[in-house]
Motif scaffolding. Sequence first.
Motif, PDB file in Angstrom:
ATOM      1  N   THR A   5     -15.541 -38.341   0.024  1.00 29.67           N
ATOM      2  CA  THR A   5     -14.529 -39.192  -0.735  1.00 29.67           C
ATOM      3  C   THR A   5     -13.259 -39.475   0.026  1.00 29.67           C
ATOM      4  OG1 THR A   5     -13.707 -37.597  -1.342  1.00 29.67           O
ATOM      5  CG2 THR A   5     -15.780 -36.993  -2.114  1.00 29.67           C
ATOM      6  N   ARG A   6     -12.561 -40.798  -0.586  1.00 32.35           N
ATOM      7  CA  ARG A   6     -11.798 -41.889  -0.126  1.00 32.35           C
ATOM      8  C   ARG A   6     -11.105 -40.386  -0.020  1.00 32.35           C
ATOM      9  NH1 ARG A   6     -10.441 -47.398  -3.175  1.00 32.35           N
ATOM     10  NH2 ARG A   6     -10.228 -47.895  -0.623  1.00 32.35           N
ATOM     11  N   GLU A   7     -10.565 -39.577  -1.563  1.00 31.66           N
ATOM     12  CA  GLU A   7      -9.448 -38.763  -1.176  1.00 31.66           C
ATOM     13  C   GLU A   7      -8.783 -37.904  -0.276  1.00 31.66           C
ATOM     14  OE1 GLU A   7     -10.926 -39.063  -3.525  1.00 31.66           O
ATOM     15  OE2 GLU A   7     -10.127 -40.375  -5.264  1.00 31.66           O
TER      16      GLU A   7
ATOM     17  N   ALA B 168     -16.037 -40.532   8.810  1.00 33.80           N
ATOM     18  CA  ALA B 168     -16.123 -40.583   7.759  1.00 33.80           C
ATOM     19  C   ALA B 168     -17.500 -41.251   7.181  1.00 33.80           C
ATOM     20  CB  ALA B 168     -15.348 -42.250   7.534  1.00 33.80           C
TER      21      ALA B 168
ATOM     22  N   TYR C 117     -16.173 -35.535   5.356  1.00 30.63           N
ATOM     23  CA  TYR C 117     -15.021 -36.498   4.141  1.00 30.63           C
ATOM     24  C   TYR C 117     -15.899 -37.762   3.331  1.00 30.63           C
ATOM     25  CZ  TYR C 117     -11.964 -34.864   7.730  1.00 30.63           C
ATOM     26  OH  TYR C 117     -11.618 -33.432   8.227  1.00 30.63           O
TER      27      TYR C 117
ATOM     28  N   TRP D 130     -18.533 -46.820   1.446  1.00 28.72           N
ATOM     29  CA  TRP D 130     -17.942 -46.250   2.837  1.00 28.72           C
ATOM     30  C   TRP D 130     -19.646 -45.955   4.319  1.00 28.72           C
ATOM     31  CZ3 TRP D 130     -13.551 -45.413   3.930  1.00 28.72           C
ATOM     32  CH2 TRP D 130     -12.705 -45.022   2.935  1.00 28.72           C
TER      33      TRP D 130
ATOM     34  N   ALA E  94     -16.577 -47.634  -2.033  1.00 35.13           N
ATOM     35  CA  ALA E  94     -15.313 -46.860  -2.713  1.00 35.13           C
ATOM     36  C   ALA E  94     -14.530 -47.703  -3.596  1.00 35.13           C
ATOM     37  CB  ALA E  94     -14.480 -47.165  -1.228  1.00 35.13           C
TER      38      ALA E  94
ATOM     39  N   VAL F 202      -7.807 -39.410   2.949  1.00 35.66           N
ATOM     40  CA  VAL F 202      -6.257 -40.101   3.050  1.00 35.66           C
ATOM     41  C   VAL F 202      -5.886 -38.548   3.169  1.00 35.66           C
ATOM     42  CG1 VAL F 202      -5.024 -40.688   1.120  1.00 35.66           C
ATOM     43  CG2 VAL F 202      -7.261 -41.761   1.861  1.00 35.66           C
TER      44      VAL F 202
ATOM     45  N   ILE G  59      -5.945 -47.633   3.165  1.00 33.94           N
ATOM     46  CA  ILE G  59      -6.624 -48.178   2.239  1.00 33.94           C
ATOM     47  C   ILE G  59      -6.047 -49.611   1.958  1.00 33.94           C
ATOM     48  CG2 ILE G  59      -8.008 -47.794  -0.496  1.00 33.94           C
ATOM     49  CD1 ILE G  59      -8.496 -45.927   1.880  1.00 33.94           C
TER      50      ILE G  59
END
Length: 122
Positions: free
Chosen positions: A80-82, A73, A78, A114, A121, A85, A106
């Motif tokens: 971004t959060r999207e 992460a 990776y 992050w 984030a 996820v 989340i």
Amino acid sequence: MPDREADKPAERRETYRVLEDTHTLTGPRKSDPPLTVRRILVHSTTNAVGQQAARDKRLAKAAEDLNKLTAAAGGRHYKTREKIVARIGVIAAPVSPLVCAGASPITRTAPRSWPGTSTPAR
């Protein structure tokens, strides 16, 4: 009793449990006649043991994949959060206990940075 089961203690022998009942199916239209069918459910202890082993194997693989994702992460793939996820969705898709347990990646309400970044984030 089969020969393969003769030497096993009683609690380790394969058992089958059978339930039988009737069920009435109705069609999508009111004019469709109801259809009564016989429903049989068979439970085998050997199948249950195999299914439990398969579930344990899938959960172990999912845990390993989530640990790898945790380490990655904020890295190159990776950021971004999207993306994180989306990857969790791929990992959790074949493992229904993760989905059924309500495991949400989340769940924080406060902003947090992050790993490997200085921006919170969102």
